[in-house]
Design a protein around this motif. Structure first.
Motif, PDB file in Angstrom:
ATOM      1  N   PHE A 124     120.059 -42.838  43.099  1.00 42.53           N
ATOM      2  CA  PHE A 124     120.547 -43.146  44.436  1.00 42.53           C
ATOM      3  C   PHE A 124     121.027 -41.831  45.047  1.00 42.53           C
ATOM      4  O   PHE A 124     121.840 -41.124  44.450  1.00 42.53           O
ATOM      5  N   LYS A 125     120.486 -41.507  46.213  1.00 41.87           N
ATOM      6  CA  LYS A 125     120.889 -40.287  46.901  1.00 41.87           C
ATOM      7  C   LYS A 125     121.337 -40.621  48.321  1.00 41.87           C
ATOM      8  O   LYS A 125     120.734 -41.472  48.984  1.00 41.87           O
ATOM      9  N   VAL A 126     122.369 -39.933  48.760  1.00 41.43           N
ATOM     10  CA  VAL A 126     122.834 -40.072  50.138  1.00 41.43           C
ATOM     11  C   VAL A 126     122.443 -38.794  50.876  1.00 41.43           C
ATOM     12  O   VAL A 126     122.846 -37.693  50.480  1.00 41.43           O
ATOM     13  N   THR A 127     121.642 -38.933  51.925  1.00 41.49           N
ATOM     14  CA  THR A 127     121.183 -37.776  52.685  1.00 41.49           C
ATOM     15  C   THR A 127     121.786 -37.795  54.086  1.00 41.49           C
ATOM     16  O   THR A 127     122.023 -38.857  54.660  1.00 41.49           O
ATOM     17  N   ASN A 128     122.011 -36.614  54.612  1.00 38.74           N
ATOM     18  CA  ASN A 128     122.489 -36.476  55.986  1.00 38.74           C
ATOM     19  C   ASN A 128     121.327 -35.968  56.832  1.00 38.74           C
ATOM     20  O   ASN A 128     120.987 -34.788  56.817  1.00 38.74           O
ATOM     21  N   ASP A 129     120.712 -36.884  57.589  1.00 38.27           N
ATOM     22  CA  ASP A 129     119.567 -36.541  58.426  1.00 38.27           C
ATOM     23  C   ASP A 129     119.966 -36.270  59.876  1.00 38.27           C
ATOM     24  O   ASP A 129     119.100 -36.178  60.752  1.00 38.27           O
ATOM     25  N   GLY A 130     121.261 -36.141  60.127  1.00 39.30           N
ATOM     26  CA  GLY A 130     121.738 -35.894  61.481  1.00 39.30           C
ATOM     27  C   GLY A 130     121.863 -34.415  61.796  1.00 39.30           C
ATOM     28  O   GLY A 130     121.340 -33.556  61.080  1.00 39.30           O
ATOM     29  N   ASN A 131     122.583 -34.127  62.895  1.00 36.48           N
ATOM     30  CA  ASN A 131     122.721 -32.747  63.367  1.00 36.48           C
ATOM     31  C   ASN A 131     124.042 -32.096  62.998  1.00 36.48           C
ATOM     32  O   ASN A 131     124.210 -30.892  63.205  1.00 36.48           O
ATOM     33  N   GLY A 132     124.986 -32.875  62.495  1.00 35.65           N
ATOM     34  CA  GLY A 132     126.296 -32.319  62.175  1.00 35.65           C
ATOM     35  C   GLY A 132     126.784 -32.779  60.818  1.00 35.65           C
ATOM     36  O   GLY A 132     126.239 -33.727  60.230  1.00 35.65           O
ATOM     37  N   PRO A 133     127.818 -32.137  60.278  1.00 32.39           N
ATOM     38  CA  PRO A 133     128.380 -32.528  58.982  1.00 32.39           C
ATOM     39  C   PRO A 133     128.949 -33.944  59.024  1.00 32.39           C
ATOM     40  O   PRO A 133     129.451 -34.398  60.059  1.00 32.39           O
ATOM     41  N   ALA A 134     128.875 -34.621  57.891  1.00 29.95           N
ATOM     42  CA  ALA A 134     129.426 -35.970  57.760  1.00 29.95           C
ATOM     43  C   ALA A 134     130.594 -35.940  56.789  1.00 29.95           C
ATOM     44  O   ALA A 134     130.452 -35.492  55.653  1.00 29.95           O
ATOM     45  N   ARG A 135     131.736 -36.413  57.257  1.00 27.07           N
ATOM     46  CA  ARG A 135     132.919 -36.523  56.386  1.00 27.07           C
ATOM     47  C   ARG A 135     133.027 -37.981  55.957  1.00 27.07           C
ATOM     48  O   ARG A 135     133.449 -38.836  56.724  1.00 27.07           O
ATOM     49  N   ILE A 136     132.629 -38.256  54.707  1.00 32.09           N
ATOM     50  CA  ILE A 136     132.646 -39.633  54.203  1.00 32.09           C
ATOM     51  C   ILE A 136     134.068 -39.994  53.784  1.00 32.09           C
ATOM     52  O   ILE A 136     134.664 -39.322  52.942  1.00 32.09           O
ATOM     53  N   VAL A 137     134.589 -41.065  54.365  1.00 26.63           N
ATOM     54  CA  VAL A 137     135.962 -41.497  54.071  1.00 26.63           C
ATOM     55  C   VAL A 137     135.967 -42.560  52.971  1.00 26.63           C
ATOM     56  O   VAL A 137     136.760 -42.489  52.042  1.00 26.63           O
ATOM     57  N   TRP A 138     135.097 -43.548  53.094  1.00 25.69           N
ATOM     58  CA  TRP A 138     134.958 -44.538  52.014  1.00 25.69           C
ATOM     59  C   TRP A 138     133.505 -44.986  51.913  1.00 25.69           C
ATOM     60  O   TRP A 138     132.734 -44.881  52.860  1.00 25.69           O
ATOM     61  N   PHE A 139     133.151 -45.467  50.723  1.00 31.42           N
ATOM     62  CA  PHE A 139     131.753 -45.794  50.420  1.00 31.42           C
ATOM     63  C   PHE A 139     131.746 -46.947  49.425  1.00 31.42           C
ATOM     64  O   PHE A 139     132.027 -46.763  48.244  1.00 31.42           O
ATOM     65  N   ASP A 149     125.400 -49.211  57.111  1.00 31.92           N
ATOM     66  CA  ASP A 149     124.879 -49.682  55.823  1.00 31.92           C
ATOM     67  C   ASP A 149     123.850 -48.708  55.263  1.00 31.92           C
ATOM     68  O   ASP A 149     123.242 -48.971  54.231  1.00 31.92           O
ATOM     69  N   LEU A 150     123.622 -47.608  55.959  1.00 31.46           N
ATOM     70  CA  LEU A 150     122.792 -46.488  55.497  1.00 31.46           C
ATOM     71  C   LEU A 150     121.342 -46.901  55.221  1.00 31.46           C
ATOM     72  O   LEU A 150     120.662 -46.282  54.397  1.00 31.46           O
ATOM     73  N   ASP A 151     120.862 -47.929  55.916  1.00 30.24           N
ATOM     74  CA  ASP A 151     119.479 -48.356  55.689  1.00 30.24           C
ATOM     75  C   ASP A 151     118.594 -48.105  56.899  1.00 30.24           C
ATOM     76  O   ASP A 151     117.487 -48.643  56.995  1.00 30.24           O
ATOM     77  N   GLY A 152     119.054 -47.273  57.826  1.00 24.49           N
ATOM     78  CA  GLY A 152     118.247 -46.935  58.986  1.00 24.49           C
ATOM     79  C   GLY A 152     118.685 -47.598  60.272  1.00 24.49           C
ATOM     80  O   GLY A 152     118.222 -47.214  61.354  1.00 24.49           O
ATOM     81  N   ASP A 153     119.543 -48.628  60.193  1.00 23.76           N
ATOM     82  CA  ASP A 153     120.041 -49.259  61.406  1.00 23.76           C
ATOM     83  C   ASP A 153     121.002 -48.324  62.138  1.00 23.76           C
ATOM     84  O   ASP A 153     121.572 -47.399  61.541  1.00 23.76           O
ATOM     85  N   ILE A 154     121.214 -48.586  63.431  1.00 27.05           N
ATOM     86  CA  ILE A 154     122.111 -47.755  64.226  1.00 27.05           C
ATOM     87  C   ILE A 154     123.544 -47.947  63.743  1.00 27.05           C
ATOM     88  O   ILE A 154     124.037 -49.075  63.676  1.00 27.05           O
ATOM     89  N   PRO A 155     124.243 -46.863  63.376  1.00 31.59           N
ATOM     90  CA  PRO A 155     125.634 -46.985  62.919  1.00 31.59           C
ATOM     91  C   PRO A 155     126.524 -47.572  64.009  1.00 31.59           C
ATOM     92  O   PRO A 155     126.282 -47.375  65.205  1.00 31.59           O
ATOM     93  N   LYS A 156     127.559 -48.288  63.604  1.00 31.73           N
ATOM     94  CA  LYS A 156     128.495 -48.906  64.544  1.00 31.73           C
ATOM     95  C   LYS A 156     129.679 -47.966  64.784  1.00 31.73           C
ATOM     96  O   LYS A 156     130.391 -47.617  63.844  1.00 31.73           O
ATOM     97  N   SER A 214     126.453 -32.593  67.077  1.00 35.49           N
ATOM     98  CA  SER A 214     127.369 -32.625  65.931  1.00 35.49           C
ATOM     99  C   SER A 214     127.415 -34.001  65.276  1.00 35.49           C
ATOM    100  O   SER A 214     128.306 -34.271  64.487  1.00 35.49           O
ATOM    101  N   THR A 215     126.453 -34.872  65.600  1.00 36.24           N
ATOM    102  CA  THR A 215     126.456 -36.241  65.073  1.00 36.24           C
ATOM    103  C   THR A 215     125.703 -36.320  63.753  1.00 36.24           C
ATOM    104  O   THR A 215     124.520 -35.986  63.692  1.00 36.24           O
ATOM    105  N   PRO A 216     126.364 -36.769  62.687  1.00 38.40           N
ATOM    106  CA  PRO A 216     125.672 -36.958  61.407  1.00 38.40           C
ATOM    107  C   PRO A 216     124.967 -38.307  61.362  1.00 38.40           C
ATOM    108  O   PRO A 216     125.271 -39.210  62.149  1.00 38.40           O
ATOM    109  N   LEU A 217     124.023 -38.443  60.457  1.00 37.82           N
ATOM    110  CA  LEU A 217     123.318 -39.710  60.243  1.00 37.82           C
ATOM    111  C   LEU A 217     123.031 -39.831  58.751  1.00 37.82           C
ATOM    112  O   LEU A 217     122.150 -39.137  58.225  1.00 37.82           O
ATOM    113  N   LEU A 218     123.751 -40.708  58.088  1.00 33.42           N
ATOM    114  CA  LEU A 218     123.611 -40.871  56.642  1.00 33.42           C
ATOM    115  C   LEU A 218     122.616 -41.971  56.305  1.00 33.42           C
ATOM    116  O   LEU A 218     122.549 -42.995  56.985  1.00 33.42           O
ATOM    117  N   GLN A 219     121.844 -41.727  55.249  1.00 37.22           N
ATOM    118  CA  GLN A 219     120.906 -42.722  54.745  1.00 37.22           C
ATOM    119  C   GLN A 219     120.960 -42.739  53.224  1.00 37.22           C
ATOM    120  O   GLN A 219     121.176 -41.701  52.588  1.00 37.22           O
TER     121      GLN A 219
END
Length: 210
Positions: A80-95, A188-195, A60-65
């Motif tokens: 500019f596109k935001v994609t979810n390449d993870g396995n679960g839905p992503a609820r974006i709170v702020w951007f 930062d949605l550039d491929g690094d591991i999210p914190k 259920s973990t999302p991964l945004l890029q």
């Protein structure tokens, strides 16, 4: 005359000491064996629960890029596109979006730059709200899209080329999003591991607008 056989009463002598010691030792060993077996079962159950929790979280973990492009299909187009390449839905709170550290409040204003508001510009820009928003796995949201203006529209074409050459590469983002299980990350949605973070708070954050 035959006399009846006399039955002898069993003697009431106590059992030997070694017998009592053996019984006590057997009981202690049995108890220790039961405790050890219980501990092993408990450890196995805890490991199973932990593994199941890990699998549920992973599924259920999302991964945004963030994807940036200056070409779309068969035509030049800045996007500019935001994609979810993870396995679960992503609820974006702020951007938040920045250009060389400077906070961007609106992409339209960023594109216009120093051009005066009175200058007639045909800025046919498509924008979309990015937060708050839910992005399903495998899906994407086009945050910004701007087809290359016609050669006859010199003012708009100049801005398009300027943003493509100089502005687009300076853009950086930071976003906070959560899974359906309320596990949250800052990225930062550039491929690094999210914190991982405890929660996402929108207060004090400036989500970029179209």
């Amino acid at each position: 005359m035959i006399e009846p056989t006399k039955l002898l009463k069993p003697q009431n002598d106590p059992a030997p000491r070694w017998f009592h010691i053996a019984v006590a030792a057997s009981m202690v060993l049995s108890t220790l064996s039961a405790v050890y077996s219980s501990m092993k079962t408990s450890a196995a159950m805890q490991a199973l629960v932990k593994e199941n929790s890990r699998l549920v979280l992973a599924s259920s973990t999302p991964l945004l890029q963030l994807m940036s492009s200056n070409y779309d299909g068969n035509k030049p187009s800045l996007s500019f596109k935001v994609t979810n390449d993870g396995n679960g839905p992503a609820r974006i709170v702020w951007f938040e979006m920045r250009s060389e550290g400077r906070l961007i409040k609106s992409l339209r204003e960023e594109v216009r730059g120093d051009a005066k508001e009175a200058t007639p510009l045909s800025l046919y820009i498509t924008t979309s709200t990015i937060a708050p928003r839910l992005i399903s796995p495998g899906n994407s949201v086009t945050l910004f899209a701007w087809d290359q203006p016609a050669a006859s529209d010199t003012a708009a074409l100049k801005l398009w080329q300027q943003f493509d050459r100089q502005g687009r590469g300076k853009i950086s983002v930071e976003a906070c999003y959560c899974s359906v299980l309320d596990a949250c990350w800052i990225s930062d949605l550039d491929g690094d591991i999210p914190k991982p973070v405890e929660r996402c708070e929108a207060a004090g954050k400036t989500t970029v607008k179209g």
